[in-house]
Design a protein around this motif. Sequence first.
Motif, mmCIF file in Angstrom:
data_model
loop_
_atom_site.group_PDB
_atom_site.id
_atom_site.type_symbol
_atom_site.label_atom_id
_atom_site.label_comp_id
_atom_site.label_asym_id
_atom_site.label_seq_id
_atom_site.Cartn_x
_atom_site.Cartn_y
_atom_site.Cartn_z
ATOM 1 N N ILE A 1 0.839 -1.204 0.000
ATOM 2 C CA ILE A 1 0.000 0.000 0.000
ATOM 3 C C ILE A 1 0.871 1.249 0.000
ATOM 4 O O ILE A 1 0.638 2.204 -0.756
ATOM 5 C CB ILE A 1 -0.938 0.002 1.223
ATOM 6 C CG1 ILE A 1 -1.965 -1.131 1.108
ATOM 7 C CG2 ILE A 1 -1.663 1.349 1.348
ATOM 8 C CD1 ILE A 1 -2.809 -1.326 2.355
ATOM 9 N N GLN A 2 1.911 1.239 0.839
ATOM 10 C CA GLN A 2 2.803 2.396 0.912
ATOM 11 C C GLN A 2 3.546 2.588 -0.410
ATOM 12 O O GLN A 2 3.615 3.705 -0.939
ATOM 13 C CB GLN A 2 3.817 2.204 2.047
ATOM 14 C CG GLN A 2 3.205 2.179 3.433
ATOM 15 C CD GLN A 2 4.233 1.828 4.483
ATOM 16 O OE1 GLN A 2 5.306 2.404 4.510
ATOM 17 N NE2 GLN A 2 3.918 0.856 5.323
ATOM 18 N N HIS A 3 4.099 1.492 -0.932
ATOM 19 C CA HIS A 3 4.898 1.584 -2.160
ATOM 20 C C HIS A 3 4.068 2.078 -3.337
ATOM 21 O O HIS A 3 4.557 2.828 -4.182
ATOM 22 C CB HIS A 3 5.499 0.221 -2.484
ATOM 23 C CG HIS A 3 6.252 0.194 -3.780
ATOM 24 N ND1 HIS A 3 7.479 0.804 -3.942
ATOM 25 C CD2 HIS A 3 5.946 -0.350 -4.992
ATOM 26 C CE1 HIS A 3 7.893 0.646 -5.185
ATOM 27 N NE2 HIS A 3 6.979 -0.056 -5.846
ATOM 28 N N ASN A 4 2.810 1.660 -3.391
ATOM 29 C CA ASN A 4 1.953 2.046 -4.507
ATOM 30 C C ASN A 4 1.328 3.423 -4.336
ATOM 31 O O ASN A 4 0.488 3.824 -5.136
ATOM 32 C CB ASN A 4 0.852 1.005 -4.705
ATOM 33 C CG ASN A 4 1.384 -0.305 -5.250
ATOM 34 O OD1 ASN A 4 2.484 -0.357 -5.804
ATOM 35 N ND2 ASN A 4 0.619 -1.372 -5.106
ATOM 36 N N GLY A 5 1.761 4.128 -3.286
ATOM 37 C CA GLY A 5 1.287 5.499 -3.099
ATOM 38 C C GLY A 5 -0.139 5.580 -2.606
ATOM 39 O O GLY A 5 -0.855 6.542 -2.905
ATOM 40 N N LEU B 1 -4.102 -3.018 7.370
ATOM 41 C CA LEU B 1 -4.275 -1.575 7.550
ATOM 42 C C LEU B 1 -3.818 -1.110 8.937
ATOM 43 O O LEU B 1 -3.639 0.071 9.165
ATOM 44 C CB LEU B 1 -5.752 -1.200 7.368
ATOM 45 C CG LEU B 1 -6.425 -1.661 6.075
ATOM 46 C CD1 LEU B 1 -7.899 -1.279 6.100
ATOM 47 C CD2 LEU B 1 -5.740 -1.053 4.861
ATOM 48 N N ARG B 2 -3.639 -2.082 9.849
ATOM 49 C CA ARG B 2 -3.441 -1.748 11.265
ATOM 50 C C ARG B 2 -2.234 -0.848 11.502
ATOM 51 O O ARG B 2 -2.339 0.161 12.204
ATOM 52 C CB ARG B 2 -3.303 -3.039 12.076
ATOM 53 C CG ARG B 2 -3.130 -2.819 13.574
ATOM 54 C CD ARG B 2 -3.145 -4.155 14.289
ATOM 55 N NE ARG B 2 -4.387 -4.854 14.015
ATOM 56 C CZ ARG B 2 -4.535 -6.162 14.100
ATOM 57 N NH1 ARG B 2 -3.513 -6.928 14.427
ATOM 58 N NH2 ARG B 2 -5.698 -6.728 13.844
ATOM 59 N N GLU B 3 -1.078 -1.224 10.939
ATOM 60 C CA GLU B 3 0.130 -0.447 11.210
ATOM 61 C C GLU B 3 -0.037 0.989 10.734
ATOM 62 O O GLU B 3 0.386 1.933 11.410
ATOM 63 C CB GLU B 3 1.349 -1.080 10.535
ATOM 64 C CG GLU B 3 2.635 -0.321 10.837
ATOM 65 C CD GLU B 3 3.849 -0.880 10.120
ATOM 66 O OE1 GLU B 3 4.950 -0.392 10.381
ATOM 67 O OE2 GLU B 3 3.686 -1.794 9.278
ATOM 68 N N ILE B 4 -0.678 1.150 9.578
ATOM 69 C CA ILE B 4 -0.870 2.496 9.036
ATOM 70 C C ILE B 4 -1.799 3.302 9.930
ATOM 71 O O ILE B 4 -1.508 4.453 10.274
ATOM 72 C CB ILE B 4 -1.445 2.406 7.605
ATOM 73 C CG1 ILE B 4 -0.449 1.698 6.681
ATOM 74 C CG2 ILE B 4 -1.783 3.792 7.065
ATOM 75 C CD1 ILE B 4 -1.014 1.305 5.333
ATOM 76 N N VAL C 1 -2.136 14.404 6.157
ATOM 77 C CA VAL C 1 -1.194 13.798 5.213
ATOM 78 C C VAL C 1 -2.004 13.189 4.083
ATOM 79 O O VAL C 1 -3.099 12.686 4.292
ATOM 80 C CB VAL C 1 -0.321 12.712 5.885
ATOM 81 C CG1 VAL C 1 0.561 13.320 6.957
ATOM 82 C CG2 VAL C 1 -1.154 11.599 6.459
ATOM 83 N N ALA C 2 -1.446 13.244 2.887
ATOM 84 C CA ALA C 2 -2.151 12.694 1.728
ATOM 85 C C ALA C 2 -1.708 11.273 1.449
ATOM 86 O O ALA C 2 -2.503 10.362 1.329
ATOM 87 C CB ALA C 2 -1.924 13.591 0.519
ATOM 88 N N ASN C 3 -0.393 11.089 1.335
ATOM 89 C CA ASN C 3 0.153 9.794 0.990
ATOM 90 C C ASN C 3 0.543 9.032 2.246
ATOM 91 O O ASN C 3 1.134 9.586 3.161
ATOM 92 C CB ASN C 3 1.389 9.983 0.094
ATOM 93 C CG ASN C 3 1.812 8.701 -0.587
ATOM 94 O OD1 ASN C 3 2.083 7.711 0.071
ATOM 95 N ND2 ASN C 3 1.865 8.727 -1.909
ATOM 96 N N VAL C 4 0.216 7.751 2.275
ATOM 97 C CA VAL C 4 0.495 6.936 3.447
ATOM 98 C C VAL C 4 1.961 6.966 3.830
ATOM 99 O O VAL C 4 2.323 6.980 5.014
ATOM 100 C CB VAL C 4 0.041 5.472 3.193
ATOM 101 C CG1 VAL C 4 0.623 4.524 4.232
ATOM 102 C CG2 VAL C 4 -1.473 5.386 3.195
ATOM 103 N N VAL C 5 2.847 6.964 2.827
ATOM 104 C CA VAL C 5 4.279 6.887 3.110
ATOM 105 C C VAL C 5 4.760 8.091 3.919
ATOM 106 O O VAL C 5 5.783 8.030 4.590
ATOM 107 C CB VAL C 5 5.068 6.739 1.795
ATOM 108 C CG1 VAL C 5 5.176 8.070 1.064
ATOM 109 C CG2 VAL C 5 6.443 6.125 2.041
#
Length: 267
Positions: A110-114, A191-194, A259-263
């Motif tokens: 999820i993070q890598h794919n923005g 999704l938990r860590e995010i 924040v917009a992007n998870v990363v």
Amino acid sequence: MTIEREAPTGGALGATGGWSSDPVHLPKAAEVIADRIRRDIVRGTLKEGDYLPTESKLLEQFKMSRPTLREALRVLEAENLISIHRGARGGARVRVPDASVAARYGGLVIQHNGGSLEDVLVSQHVLEAGAVRILATAGSPEKVELLRRSLDEEADVLDDLARFSACAVQFHESLIEATGNQSMILLAAMLREIVETHVRLVASQQKATPRRPRWRTKAHEVHAQVVDLIAAGKAAEAETLWRRHLVASGNAMRRQVDVANVVELFP
């Protein structure tokens, strides 16, 4: 464990009964071996901690070359289904599938794919609202009791922001876990860590106040209300209340840390 013979080469039988010219993908021998062992692990024939037969016995059983067998074992090791130990007492030892491994990997994807934080929160809302409806429909007193215990833990730490935030996150997780639906549990774990990282970041932005903020008490009250509705079997009301709570809390967190992007949540 035995290996079936590979399919014969040639074209694929078309819908009209004739042979098409489309190429057929035949699995590599290593893939076939890995799949056989993988199935035995998933089905429980091979259990956590079991050792696979020695290399010589596996070679005799599968009738494959040593490089092919080792490639198959590397595939399983990469999937975290076996751990290979070298030495006199070494060997390939079984590790049963672990949801946390899949969840961590899924979160990284999820993070890598923005993926956006909005995407994550919407997905969480869908899962939790569905879980609330399932619990209210199922009518399990044991699961309601487990949720009430989580409420008691929350009540004990209302004046401690960090501990209350952790308990609140745990309550949300408990709703999913109480369903016993393994697919929902795995998706929520991804999704938990995010979500937890976002909650911790929001909590770190909160300023200390002499009195307990109203939002904290309100959140606990809503948690208690949804458990009461679940216990009463009022599925529609419980789901509606929880959806409103999730939207309100999500909007509040976005205002606090936008924040917009998870990363962006991760250093």
